[in-house]
Design a protein around this motif. Structure first.
Motif, PDB file in Angstrom:
ATOM      1  N   LEU A 131       0.833  -1.202   0.000  1.00 18.21           N
ATOM      2  CA  LEU A 131       0.000   0.000   0.000  1.00 18.21           C
ATOM      3  C   LEU A 131       0.868   1.253   0.000  1.00 18.21           C
ATOM      4  O   LEU A 131       0.654   2.169  -0.799  1.00 18.21           O
ATOM      5  CB  LEU A 131      -0.942   0.011   1.206  1.00 18.21           C
ATOM      6  N   ASP A 132       1.856   1.301   0.872  1.00 16.96           N
ATOM      7  CA  ASP A 132       2.729   2.477   0.944  1.00 16.96           C
ATOM      8  C   ASP A 132       3.537   2.654  -0.339  1.00 16.96           C
ATOM      9  O   ASP A 132       3.801   3.781  -0.757  1.00 16.96           O
ATOM     10  CB  ASP A 132       3.646   2.389   2.158  1.00 16.96           C
ATOM     11  N   ALA A 133       3.936   1.564  -0.971  1.00 13.71           N
ATOM     12  CA  ALA A 133       4.645   1.670  -2.257  1.00 13.71           C
ATOM     13  C   ALA A 133       3.701   2.218  -3.326  1.00 13.71           C
ATOM     14  O   ALA A 133       4.082   3.093  -4.121  1.00 13.71           O
ATOM     15  CB  ALA A 133       5.185   0.306  -2.676  1.00 13.71           C
ATOM     16  N   HIS A 134       2.476   1.733  -3.341  1.00 19.29           N
ATOM     17  CA  HIS A 134       1.482   2.185  -4.316  1.00 19.29           C
ATOM     18  C   HIS A 134       1.207   3.687  -4.186  1.00 19.29           C
ATOM     19  O   HIS A 134       1.180   4.397  -5.191  1.00 19.29           O
ATOM     20  CB  HIS A 134       0.186   1.382  -4.129  1.00 19.29           C
ATOM     21  N   ILE A 135       1.026   4.165  -2.969  1.00 19.13           N
ATOM     22  CA  ILE A 135       0.730   5.596  -2.809  1.00 19.13           C
ATOM     23  C   ILE A 135       1.951   6.470  -3.102  1.00 19.13           C
ATOM     24  O   ILE A 135       1.805   7.664  -3.315  1.00 19.13           O
ATOM     25  CB  ILE A 135       0.115   5.933  -1.425  1.00 19.13           C
ATOM     26  N   ARG A 136       3.126   5.856  -3.177  1.00 20.71           N
ATOM     27  CA  ARG A 136       4.340   6.567  -3.570  1.00 20.71           C
ATOM     28  C   ARG A 136       4.626   6.394  -5.067  1.00 20.71           C
ATOM     29  O   ARG A 136       5.694   6.732  -5.537  1.00 20.71           O
ATOM     30  CB  ARG A 136       5.524   6.090  -2.731  1.00 20.71           C
ATOM     31  N   HIS A 137       3.685   5.822  -5.783  1.00 17.78           N
ATOM     32  CA  HIS A 137       3.740   5.672  -7.240  1.00 17.78           C
ATOM     33  C   HIS A 137       4.792   4.680  -7.734  1.00 17.78           C
ATOM     34  O   HIS A 137       5.287   4.817  -8.844  1.00 17.78           O
ATOM     35  CB  HIS A 137       3.910   7.029  -7.934  1.00 17.78           C
ATOM     36  N   PHE A 138       5.116   3.689  -6.925  1.00 18.36           N
ATOM     37  CA  PHE A 138       5.963   2.597  -7.390  1.00 18.36           C
ATOM     38  C   PHE A 138       5.075   1.540  -8.044  1.00 18.36           C
ATOM     39  O   PHE A 138       3.936   1.327  -7.620  1.00 18.36           O
ATOM     40  CB  PHE A 138       6.724   1.939  -6.226  1.00 18.36           C
ATOM     41  N   ASP A 139       5.600   0.868  -9.056  1.00 19.34           N
ATOM     42  CA  ASP A 139       4.956  -0.331  -9.572  1.00 19.34           C
ATOM     43  C   ASP A 139       5.303  -1.456  -8.595  1.00 19.34           C
ATOM     44  O   ASP A 139       6.469  -1.606  -8.207  1.00 19.34           O
ATOM     45  CB  ASP A 139       5.490  -0.687 -10.959  1.00 19.34           C
ATOM     46  N   VAL A 140       4.301  -2.210  -8.192  1.00 22.10           N
ATOM     47  CA  VAL A 140       4.493  -3.235  -7.166  1.00 22.10           C
ATOM     48  C   VAL A 140       4.248  -4.619  -7.754  1.00 22.10           C
ATOM     49  O   VAL A 140       3.250  -4.847  -8.436  1.00 22.10           O
ATOM     50  CB  VAL A 140       3.544  -3.001  -5.971  1.00 22.10           C
ATOM     51  N   VAL A 141       5.179  -5.533  -7.459  1.00 21.61           N
ATOM     52  CA  VAL A 141       5.069  -6.929  -7.870  1.00 21.61           C
ATOM     53  C   VAL A 141       5.162  -7.774  -6.607  1.00 21.61           C
ATOM     54  O   VAL A 141       6.067  -7.580  -5.791  1.00 21.61           O
ATOM     55  CB  VAL A 141       6.210  -7.313  -8.843  1.00 21.61           C
ATOM     56  N   VAL A 142       4.227  -8.702  -6.451  1.00 27.79           N
ATOM     57  CA  VAL A 142       4.239  -9.598  -5.298  1.00 27.79           C
ATOM     58  C   VAL A 142       4.116 -11.037  -5.800  1.00 27.79           C
ATOM     59  O   VAL A 142       3.033 -11.473  -6.174  1.00 27.79           O
ATOM     60  CB  VAL A 142       3.095  -9.290  -4.306  1.00 27.79           C
ATOM     61  N   PRO A 143       5.238 -11.755  -5.837  1.00 23.78           N
ATOM     62  CA  PRO A 143       5.174 -13.171  -6.209  1.00 23.78           C
ATOM     63  C   PRO A 143       4.592 -13.975  -5.052  1.00 23.78           C
ATOM     64  O   PRO A 143       5.180 -14.049  -3.974  1.00 23.78           O
ATOM     65  CB  PRO A 143       6.617 -13.554  -6.485  1.00 23.78           C
ATOM     66  N   LYS A 144       3.416 -14.549  -5.281  1.00 22.58           N
ATOM     67  CA  LYS A 144       2.697 -15.214  -4.194  1.00 22.58           C
ATOM     68  C   LYS A 144       3.414 -16.444  -3.659  1.00 22.58           C
ATOM     69  O   LYS A 144       3.135 -16.877  -2.535  1.00 22.58           O
ATOM     70  CB  LYS A 144       1.276 -15.556  -4.633  1.00 22.58           C
ATOM     71  N   ASP A 145       4.369 -16.980  -4.404  1.00 19.96           N
ATOM     72  CA  ASP A 145       5.134 -18.125  -3.921  1.00 19.96           C
ATOM     73  C   ASP A 145       6.453 -17.703  -3.272  1.00 19.96           C
ATOM     74  O   ASP A 145       7.325 -18.530  -3.012  1.00 19.96           O
ATOM     75  CB  ASP A 145       5.378 -19.151  -5.025  1.00 19.96           C
ATOM     76  N   ALA A 146       6.566 -16.413  -2.958  1.00 19.85           N
ATOM     77  CA  ALA A 146       7.758 -15.906  -2.266  1.00 19.85           C
ATOM     78  C   ALA A 146       7.370 -15.018  -1.089  1.00 19.85           C
ATOM     79  O   ALA A 146       8.138 -14.170  -0.651  1.00 19.85           O
ATOM     80  CB  ALA A 146       8.646 -15.140  -3.241  1.00 19.85           C
ATOM     81  N   VAL A 147       6.144 -15.206  -0.614  1.00 20.74           N
ATOM     82  CA  VAL A 147       5.693 -14.512   0.593  1.00 20.74           C
ATOM     83  C   VAL A 147       5.112 -15.551   1.543  1.00 20.74           C
ATOM     84  O   VAL A 147       4.526 -16.540   1.115  1.00 20.74           O
ATOM     85  CB  VAL A 147       4.662 -13.391   0.298  1.00 20.74           C
ATOM     86  N   ALA A 148       5.293 -15.328   2.828  1.00 23.13           N
ATOM     87  CA  ALA A 148       4.843 -16.267   3.853  1.00 23.13           C
ATOM     88  C   ALA A 148       3.765 -15.614   4.705  1.00 23.13           C
ATOM     89  O   ALA A 148       3.734 -14.393   4.860  1.00 23.13           O
ATOM     90  CB  ALA A 148       6.025 -16.695   4.724  1.00 23.13           C
ATOM     91  N   HIS A 149       2.912 -16.450   5.262  1.00 20.87           N
ATOM     92  CA  HIS A 149       1.779 -15.947   6.031  1.00 20.87           C
ATOM     93  C   HIS A 149       1.648 -16.675   7.370  1.00 20.87           C
ATOM     94  O   HIS A 149       2.231 -17.746   7.570  1.00 20.87           O
ATOM     95  CB  HIS A 149       0.488 -16.122   5.233  1.00 20.87           C
ATOM     96  N   ILE A 150       0.834 -16.091   8.222  1.00 18.50           N
ATOM     97  CA  ILE A 150       0.425 -16.731   9.472  1.00 18.50           C
ATOM     98  C   ILE A 150      -0.970 -17.316   9.286  1.00 18.50           C
ATOM     99  O   ILE A 150      -1.247 -18.427   9.679  1.00 18.50           O
ATOM    100  CB  ILE A 150       0.446 -15.724  10.642  1.00 18.50           C
TER     101      ILE A 150
END
Length: 180
Positions: A131-150
């Motif tokens: 969210l903070d990257a988006h409001i700073r006008h960065f293009d954001v990429v999130v590879p779902k197989d490289a993030v971990a969750h609880i």
């Protein structure tokens, strides 16, 4: 393609907290993807920036944070993704990688316009950082197989929110390209 930086979020972790067991299982699944991203970013000479919680240790620096994580009970989750000598490091105290850190300034100096976010926790720090990257006008990429969750359902909702509300490219590691 705009200049790209890999942002590694909170991977230097001692896993000494109440949600650690659930998180560890997810980190074990995300670790190969994170390692692949690190290899690709480094091979292309793209900047790799570790942004890590200071765990309330206000005198800590990246060496102390790494040492504490390596001394924890899950060293095997830290060693494969430890910063190398060319990695950059920003210490954070809250969820977002941008909140009261010099990251935005650093990314400006690096001329990065596109951020690949990986690490932990999808439904917390990754979400708020996107969210903070988006409001700073960065293009954001999130590879779902490289993030971990609880919490898996919350993580799925977070990925959907990043895609729909923040125009993030939610993809797989295989789809991520870097340019040096």
């Amino acid at each position: 393609m705009p200049d790209t930086a890999l942002i590694v979020i909170d991977m230097l972790n001692s896993y000494d907290h109440e949600d650690a067991d659930a998180l560890v299982r997810s980190v074990e699944k995300a670790l190969p993807g994170i390692r692949t991203l690190l290899e690709r970013a480094r091979a292309s000479s793209s900047p790799v920036v570790y942004v890590n919680d200071n765990f309330g240790e206000w005198r800590s620096h990246h060496g102390e944070i790494l040492d504490a994580a390596l001394a924890g009970r899950h060293r095997h989750l830290v060693e494969p993704v430890a910063p190398d000598e060319n990695s950059l490091f920003v210490v954070k105290a809250r969820h977002s990688v941008f909140f009261e850190t010099p990251l935005a300034y650093l990314l400006g100096e690096l001329k990065a316009e596109r951020l690949v976010l990986c690490g932990q926790v999808t439904e917390q720090c990754v979400l708020y950082s996107a969210l903070d990257a988006h409001i700073r006008h960065f293009d954001v990429v999130v590879p779902k197989d490289a993030v971990a969750h609880i919490d898996a359902p919350l993580a799925e909702a977070a990925l959907l929110m990043m895609s729909r509300n923040m125009s993030a490219e939610v993809c797989t590691v295989e789809d991520v390209e870097f340019n040096g």
